[in-house]
Design a protein around this motif. Structure first.
Motif, PDB file in Angstrom:
ATOM      1  N   SER A 196     -12.803  23.577 -31.248  1.00  0.00           N
ATOM      2  CA  SER A 196     -13.896  24.546 -31.210  1.00  0.00           C
ATOM      3  C   SER A 196     -14.589  24.639 -32.559  1.00  0.00           C
ATOM      4  CB  SER A 196     -13.374  25.937 -30.819  1.00  0.00           C
ATOM      5  OG  SER A 196     -12.717  25.922 -29.566  1.00  0.00           O
ATOM      6  N   ALA A 197     -15.828  25.103 -32.523  1.00  0.00           N
ATOM      7  CA  ALA A 197     -16.594  25.391 -33.737  1.00  0.00           C
ATOM      8  C   ALA A 197     -17.571  26.499 -33.409  1.00  0.00           C
ATOM      9  CB  ALA A 197     -17.335  24.149 -34.231  1.00  0.00           C
ATOM     10  N   GLY A 198     -17.916  27.287 -34.423  1.00  0.00           N
ATOM     11  CA  GLY A 198     -18.855  28.366 -34.157  1.00  0.00           C
ATOM     12  C   GLY A 198     -19.240  29.101 -35.419  1.00  0.00           C
ATOM     13  N   MET A 199     -19.978  30.198 -35.244  1.00  0.00           N
ATOM     14  CA  MET A 199     -20.435  30.985 -36.384  1.00  0.00           C
ATOM     15  C   MET A 199     -20.656  32.425 -35.963  1.00  0.00           C
ATOM     16  SD  MET A 199     -24.326  29.475 -36.703  1.00  0.00           S
ATOM     17  CE  MET A 199     -23.659  27.843 -37.056  1.00  0.00           C
ATOM     18  N   ARG A 200     -20.701  33.299 -36.961  1.00  0.00           N
ATOM     19  CA  ARG A 200     -20.999  34.709 -36.733  1.00  0.00           C
ATOM     20  C   ARG A 200     -22.018  35.174 -37.756  1.00  0.00           C
ATOM     21  NH1 ARG A 200     -16.938  39.591 -35.561  1.00  0.00           N
ATOM     22  NH2 ARG A 200     -17.655  39.032 -33.470  1.00  0.00           N
ATOM     23  N   TRP A 201     -22.944  36.014 -37.286  1.00  0.00           N
ATOM     24  CA  TRP A 201     -23.906  36.683 -38.158  1.00  0.00           C
ATOM     25  C   TRP A 201     -23.631  38.183 -38.100  1.00  0.00           C
ATOM     26  CZ3 TRP A 201     -25.238  32.940 -34.656  1.00  0.00           C
ATOM     27  CH2 TRP A 201     -25.787  31.761 -35.179  1.00  0.00           C
ATOM     28  N   TRP A 202     -23.506  38.802 -39.260  1.00  0.00           N
ATOM     29  CA  TRP A 202     -23.309  40.251 -39.311  1.00  0.00           C
ATOM     30  C   TRP A 202     -24.669  40.933 -39.267  1.00  0.00           C
ATOM     31  CZ3 TRP A 202     -18.917  42.371 -38.223  1.00  0.00           C
ATOM     32  CH2 TRP A 202     -17.711  41.697 -38.499  1.00  0.00           C
ATOM     33  N   LEU A 203     -24.946  41.603 -38.150  1.00  0.00           N
ATOM     34  CA  LEU A 203     -26.183  42.366 -38.015  1.00  0.00           C
ATOM     35  C   LEU A 203     -26.107  43.639 -38.847  1.00  0.00           C
ATOM     36  CD1 LEU A 203     -26.641  41.977 -34.163  1.00  0.00           C
ATOM     37  CD2 LEU A 203     -27.534  40.513 -35.978  1.00  0.00           C
ATOM     38  N   HIS A 204     -24.875  44.173 -38.955  1.00  0.00           N
ATOM     39  CA  HIS A 204     -24.591  45.307 -39.835  1.00  0.00           C
ATOM     40  C   HIS A 204     -23.260  44.987 -40.500  1.00  0.00           C
ATOM     41  CE1 HIS A 204     -23.380  49.279 -41.229  1.00  0.00           C
ATOM     42  NE2 HIS A 204     -24.639  49.700 -41.037  1.00  0.00           N
ATOM     43  N   SER A 205     -23.218  44.910 -41.802  1.00  0.00           N
ATOM     44  CA  SER A 205     -22.070  44.400 -42.547  1.00  0.00           C
ATOM     45  C   SER A 205     -20.732  44.970 -42.070  1.00  0.00           C
ATOM     46  CB  SER A 205     -22.246  44.704 -44.040  1.00  0.00           C
ATOM     47  OG  SER A 205     -21.157  44.182 -44.777  1.00  0.00           O
ATOM     48  N   SER A 224     -17.989  23.857 -23.411  1.00  0.00           N
ATOM     49  CA  SER A 224     -17.989  25.275 -23.068  1.00  0.00           C
ATOM     50  C   SER A 224     -18.684  26.053 -24.177  1.00  0.00           C
ATOM     51  CB  SER A 224     -16.554  25.786 -22.891  1.00  0.00           C
ATOM     52  OG  SER A 224     -15.902  25.118 -21.829  1.00  0.00           O
ATOM     53  N   TRP A 225     -19.543  27.000 -23.796  1.00  0.00           N
ATOM     54  CA  TRP A 225     -20.299  27.794 -24.750  1.00  0.00           C
ATOM     55  C   TRP A 225     -19.976  29.272 -24.579  1.00  0.00           C
ATOM     56  CZ3 TRP A 225     -23.288  25.296 -28.306  1.00  0.00           C
ATOM     57  CH2 TRP A 225     -23.632  23.957 -28.030  1.00  0.00           C
ATOM     58  N   THR A 226     -19.903  29.989 -25.678  1.00  0.00           N
ATOM     59  CA  THR A 226     -19.724  31.432 -25.608  1.00  0.00           C
ATOM     60  C   THR A 226     -20.707  32.118 -26.550  1.00  0.00           C
ATOM     61  OG1 THR A 226     -18.066  31.639 -27.383  1.00  0.00           O
ATOM     62  CG2 THR A 226     -17.250  31.140 -25.164  1.00  0.00           C
ATOM     63  N   MET A 227     -21.145  33.297 -26.141  1.00  0.00           N
ATOM     64  CA  MET A 227     -21.979  34.154 -26.981  1.00  0.00           C
ATOM     65  C   MET A 227     -21.455  35.570 -26.857  1.00  0.00           C
ATOM     66  SD  MET A 227     -26.100  34.879 -26.899  1.00  0.00           S
ATOM     67  CE  MET A 227     -26.474  33.251 -27.576  1.00  0.00           C
ATOM     68  N   GLY A 228     -21.296  36.258 -27.997  1.00  0.00           N
ATOM     69  CA  GLY A 228     -20.698  37.581 -27.925  1.00  0.00           C
ATOM     70  C   GLY A 228     -21.150  38.518 -29.022  1.00  0.00           C
ATOM     71  N   LEU A 229     -20.727  39.777 -28.865  1.00  0.00           N
ATOM     72  CA  LEU A 229     -20.985  40.828 -29.840  1.00  0.00           C
ATOM     73  C   LEU A 229     -19.664  41.509 -30.184  1.00  0.00           C
ATOM     74  CD1 LEU A 229     -24.198  42.591 -28.465  1.00  0.00           C
ATOM     75  CD2 LEU A 229     -23.988  41.461 -30.694  1.00  0.00           C
ATOM     76  N   GLY A 230     -19.506  41.904 -31.439  1.00  0.00           N
ATOM     77  CA  GLY A 230     -18.331  42.647 -31.864  1.00  0.00           C
ATOM     78  C   GLY A 230     -18.754  43.902 -32.603  1.00  0.00           C
ATOM     79  N   TRP A 231     -18.192  45.048 -32.211  1.00  0.00           N
ATOM     80  CA  TRP A 231     -18.492  46.335 -32.838  1.00  0.00           C
ATOM     81  C   TRP A 231     -17.197  46.867 -33.414  1.00  0.00           C
ATOM     82  CZ3 TRP A 231     -19.924  51.421 -29.798  1.00  0.00           C
ATOM     83  CH2 TRP A 231     -20.286  52.408 -30.718  1.00  0.00           C
ATOM     84  N   TYR A 232     -17.169  47.153 -34.710  1.00  0.00           N
ATOM     85  CA  TYR A 232     -15.922  47.468 -35.414  1.00  0.00           C
ATOM     86  C   TYR A 232     -16.033  48.801 -36.152  1.00  0.00           C
ATOM     87  CZ  TYR A 232     -15.486  42.523 -34.456  1.00  0.00           C
ATOM     88  OH  TYR A 232     -15.474  41.310 -33.815  1.00  0.00           O
ATOM     89  N   GLY A 233     -14.836  49.361 -36.478  1.00  0.00           N
ATOM     90  CA  GLY A 233     -14.810  50.606 -37.229  1.00  0.00           C
ATOM     91  C   GLY A 233     -15.211  51.818 -36.439  1.00  0.00           C
TER      92      GLY A 233
END
Length: 236
Positions: A196-205, A224-233
């Motif tokens: 696998s390979a991929g990347m993430r962009w922080w929309l809010h640090s 196989s392709w995936t697209m997602g969002l992560g909300w933390y804290g």
């Protein structure tokens, strides 16, 4: 009930073993009193699914997480739907990182179990296992993750040893890029290895991240392709 494609089965099982955007897990946990929510869509050559994965820090170094996935075959004449649910407990027995010649090392353990429902049938336990987690921060830009441990498949009563490796590069504070390799000593049980390979962009640090990844399983055509969002804290 017919068997789903091996690639889909492997990717479904892997959802309980990692956090976005990687499948490999890091030796870190949500802070005590805070939660995170990860959602993503996955498109495989013969299968597609949507995944929801919340997790919360219950104490210092102790995290409890759940994963729910709803998937469906794409190419069958009579598409078969599949639901998956899993739980995971992550424990970091060594709270303070170790300083080594190679970098800062953090260790942990992760216990998990997977359940699956095919079509209109009832929920069934698929398997359970434990992973040793190691995260080595080589420097401020490069990090290495390693997961290894046994997995027990309930249907066949077989056991496999899992091994995940991931290398993460942070070219800038707002993004990261990774490559990883997922495999086991029983490809007939869990499927062939996956790259696998991929990347993430922080929309809010460190709070809200958008990610994209691609993976290929040995011996299986198509990506196989995936697209997602992560909300933390998220406090509770």
């Amino acid at each position: 009930m017919r068997r789903l494609p091996i690639a889909a089965m492997l990717m479904l099982a892997s959802t309980s073993h990692g956090g976005r955007p990687l499948t490999s897990d890091d030796a870190a946990s949500a802070e005590r009193g805070s939660c995170q929510l990860e959602v993503w869509l996955e498109q495989q050559p013969e299968f597609q699914q949507a995944v929801l994965a919340p997790a919360c820090g219950l104490a210092d170094g102790l995290e409890f997480g759940l994963t729910w996935a709803r998937g469906r075959e794409r190419t069958a004449a009579e598409p078969l739907s599949v639901d998956m649910a899993s739980w995971a407990i992550k424990w970091l027995p060594v709270r303070s990182p170790w300083t080594t010649a190679a970098g800062t090392l953090v260790l942990g353990l992760k216990f998990s179990g997977d359940y699956q429902r095919l079509g209109t049938s009832g929920w069934q336990l698929q398997g359970y296992g434990v992973l040793g987690l190691a995260t080595l921060e080589l420097n401020q830009d490069w990090t290495l993750h390693l997961n290894a441990g046994p997995w027990r498949d309930k249907a066949s009563r077989g056991q496999a040893s899992l091994l995940n490796l991931a290398l993460v590069w942070r070219p800038m504070p707002s993004s990261l890029v990774f490559v990883e390799w997922l495999g086991s000593d029983r490809p007939g049980l869990l499927g062939a290895h996956v790259r696998s390979a991929g990347m993430r962009w922080w929309l809010h640090s460190d709070k809200l991240g958008l990610d994209l990844s691609a993976s290929r399983q040995a011996g299986v055509s198509g990506t196989s392709w995936t697209m997602g969002l992560g909300w933390y804290g998220i406090g509770f």
